[in-house]
Design an enzyme around this catalytic site. Structure first.
Site, PDB file in Angstrom:
ATOM      1  N   ASN A  89      17.118  -8.786   6.909  1.00  0.00           N
ATOM      2  CA  ASN A  89      15.774  -8.879   6.346  1.00  0.00           C
ATOM      3  C   ASN A  89      15.078 -10.146   6.832  1.00  0.00           C
ATOM      4  OD1 ASN A  89      16.435  -6.623   4.753  1.00  0.00           O
ATOM      5  ND2 ASN A  89      15.214  -7.399   3.057  1.00  0.00           N
ATOM      6  N   SER A 101       0.835  -1.201   0.000  1.00  0.00           N
ATOM      7  CA  SER A 101       0.000   0.000   0.000  1.00  0.00           C
ATOM      8  C   SER A 101       0.867   1.247   0.000  1.00  0.00           C
ATOM      9  CB  SER A 101      -0.928   0.017   1.224  1.00  0.00           C
ATOM     10  OG  SER A 101      -0.166   0.125   2.417  1.00  0.00           O
ATOM     11  N   GLY A 102       0.245   2.341  -0.374  1.00  0.00           N
ATOM     12  CA  GLY A 102       0.907   3.635  -0.315  1.00  0.00           C
ATOM     13  C   GLY A 102       0.076   4.582   0.520  1.00  0.00           C
ATOM     14  N   HIS A 124      14.946   5.364   0.786  1.00  0.00           N
ATOM     15  CA  HIS A 124      14.660   3.978   1.144  1.00  0.00           C
ATOM     16  C   HIS A 124      13.730   4.030   2.349  1.00  0.00           C
ATOM     17  CE1 HIS A 124      16.240  -0.190   2.614  1.00  0.00           C
ATOM     18  NE2 HIS A 124      15.028  -0.261   2.067  1.00  0.00           N
ATOM     19  N   ASP A 125      12.573   3.393   2.259  1.00  0.00           N
ATOM     20  CA  ASP A 125      11.571   3.539   3.321  1.00  0.00           C
ATOM     21  C   ASP A 125      12.103   3.124   4.686  1.00  0.00           C
ATOM     22  OD1 ASP A 125      11.589   0.824   2.689  1.00  0.00           O
ATOM     23  OD2 ASP A 125       9.462   0.713   2.191  1.00  0.00           O
ATOM     24  N   THR A 126      12.996   2.129   4.735  1.00  0.00           N
ATOM     25  CA  THR A 126      13.559   1.736   6.020  1.00  0.00           C
ATOM     26  C   THR A 126      14.459   2.832   6.577  1.00  0.00           C
ATOM     27  OG1 THR A 126      13.522  -0.559   5.286  1.00  0.00           O
ATOM     28  CG2 THR A 126      14.768  -0.086   7.272  1.00  0.00           C
ATOM     29  N   THR A 160       5.444  -5.279   5.289  1.00  0.00           N
ATOM     30  CA  THR A 160       5.545  -6.436   4.409  1.00  0.00           C
ATOM     31  C   THR A 160       6.839  -7.205   4.702  1.00  0.00           C
ATOM     32  OG1 THR A 160       4.272  -5.314   2.696  1.00  0.00           O
ATOM     33  CG2 THR A 160       5.618  -7.187   2.011  1.00  0.00           C
ATOM     34  N   GLY A 172       3.807   0.169  10.361  1.00  0.00           N
ATOM     35  CA  GLY A 172       2.454  -0.335  10.525  1.00  0.00           C
ATOM     36  C   GLY A 172       2.366  -1.624  11.299  1.00  0.00           C
TER      37      GLY A 172
END
Length: 492
Positions: free
Chosen positions: A298, A12-13, A238-240, A261, A408
């Site tokens: 990961n 999702s965004g 990078h989202d992380t 995810t 999330g």
């Protein structure tokens, strides 16, 4: 001054409108949309045009809600996936998904060019099929090298979106650092790796640092969206990296889990640690904002829950994630365990059957009810966190005293409690929108509202609520952890 943050995950965004009032951050989510890989003829793609349309929709919403000029926009996403820009400035390739099977088809040939150990030593990035350089090598081996020879630029997803709206061409440091094409010694593209794979460094854009403005909307973009020429900031793309930037001030020796995810579990370090142990355990060394390095591993994460839920939806049982969690809570503990990172769980589809087969092959009870499947996944994730915690402690020679869950996944109270139980440490959760918050902090730095990320974290710790979970039933969890470790085949 109000700013907009855009964060794109693999499922999702979402977009956030926020401002800093001098004491607290005030934020609101203004747009959410689904994002899922698209299968075509056995290959996997992202719908980049739909992603772009949702970005522009969110910008319009944000400008309308703000009622004033927007100070800046920042964008982050998952890493490694890219688009190619032709010599005429247009997008000339579909964006493949990092789970696309072509890398697996070419694994042996790729690692004959550069061994896994040498590739790790030269880059510090985890050995994984989804890294950008592996995708490029697979392209060449499958007869698509002409696309690389005839394009002008390769742009990772957030850089590509920035290019669409500003016309500026650059590569942000944190997302470049995880491509397996970066050199920490020179802080630039790794020319040795590129040369070994026959990739021209001319298609890679100049690298810029997060926390500075990178451009502004073109006249055409502003006119099409009906907004002013908004500045675009380079954030931890990078989202992380953005999520870890939003790590609130905590006790010493804290590990984080950026939970979504994927679960990215790690610690911040002052220098990149690349040695035999980090290679042995496939620990990723990744760039963070202000060159705080992220040493992490990961873990497959809530991908397994998402895939189970999707199957139930297809069956006509539209369980919410909360409903699945409540069902799991009612089931008997430790009936079935899996290694979440077994390769069988990597590709989308048939997750329930994959878990059944795994349990059959390991002589365990086979889950039947939805709650049994979800409990098996969440208990197994908690145990995998424990295993990674022990690895990080071994490498650093320092005990991890607390775990902080970002993103999330931190809303999953059952998994949070399981994590505290399995790891035997207090667990803190929040902010749930960590990537958006970290994104926003780096926009504030670009705009001069803060001087560094430490100041931003202090502001954030005042502005959000942190949930706390403490270990329970540790004797039972310790006993079943020993069995869980027996399932980790192929792990050192």
């Amino acid at each position: 001054m109000k700013r907009i943050a855009f964060d794109l995950g693999a499922s999702s965004g979402k977009m956030m409108l926020g401002e800093f009032d001098g004491q607290y951050m005030k934020t609101q989510i203004i747009h959410r949309f689904p994002n899922r890989q698209v299968g075509v003829g056995g290959d996997l793609y992202w719908d980049i045009l739909d992603i772009y349309q949702n970005l522009t929709k969110g910008i319009r919403k944000g400008r309308s809600l703000a009622g004033e000029a927007i100070g800046s926009l920042g964008m982050d996403s998952y890493c490694n996936d890219f688009g190619l820009i032709g010599k005429n400035g247009s997008l000339v390739s579909q964006m493949r998904c990092y789970r696309d099977p072509r890398m697996a088809r070419r694994t042996d040939e790729i690692y004959r060019k550069v061994s896994r150990e040498e590739l790790y030593r030269l880059t510090g990035n985890q050995i994984a099929p989804f890294n950008t350089v592996i995708q490029l090598a697979a392209m060449t081996l499958e007869g698509e090298g002409y696309l690389l020879k005839n394009c002008s630029r390769l742009l990772h997803l957030p850089d590509l979106l920035t290019y669409f709206i500003t016309g500026e061409v650059f590569s942000e440091y944190t997302i470049a650092s995880v491509s397996q094409m970066f050199n920490y010694k020179t802080n630039d593209w790794n020319k040795e790796i590129l040369g070994r794979f026959g990739i021209s460094d001319q298609i890679l854009a100049p690298i810029i640092e997060p926390g500075e403005f990178a451009g502004e909307f073109t006249e055409l973009t502003a006119r099409e969206l009906g907004v002013e020429k908004i500045k675009v900031a380079a954030v931890g793309e990078h989202d992380t990296a953005s999520a870890v930037a939003a790590l609130p001030l905590t006790q010493k020796s804290t590990a984080y889990i950026s939970s979504g995810t994927w679960s990215l579990m790690g610690v911040e370090t002052k220098i990149p640690i690349i040695n035999e142990d980090t290679f042995r355990y496939n620990i990723a060394i990744e760039g963070g904002v202000e060159h705080r390095y992220r040493m992490l591993k990961n873990i497959m994460g809530l991908w397994l829950v998402q895939e189970c839920r999707l199957e139930y939806v297809k069956m006509g049982w539209d369980y919410s994630f909360e409903e699945l969690s409540k069902l799991a809570e009612k089931e008997q503990p430790f009936q079935s365990l899996i290694d979440p990172d077994d390769p069988v769980f990597y590709m989308p589809g048939n997750m329930l059957e994959k878990i059944r087969n795994y349990c059959t092959a390991s002589d365990q009870p086979v889950p039947e009810r939805p709650g049994q499947f979800i409990r098996a996944v969440k208990e197994s994730l908690a145990f995998k966190y424990r295993w990674v915690k022990e690895i990080l402690e071994k490498i650093r020679g320092e005990e991890i005293q607390t775990i902080h869950i970002l993103g999330g996944g931190g809303l999953d109270e059952l998994l949070n409690q399981f994590t505290a139980n399995a790891c035997g440490t207090p667990v803190y959760a929040g902010p749930a929108e960590a990537a958006l918050m970290g994104n926003f902090l780096m926009q504030m730095k670009a705009g001069g509202e803060i001087t560094d990320i430490s100041q931003g974290r202090e502001i954030l710790s005042r502005s959000i609520k942190i949930s706390r979970f403490y270990p329970e039933n540790t004797v039972d969890w310790e006993e079943h952890y020993l069995y869980f470790k027996s399932l980790l085949k192929g792990e050192p």
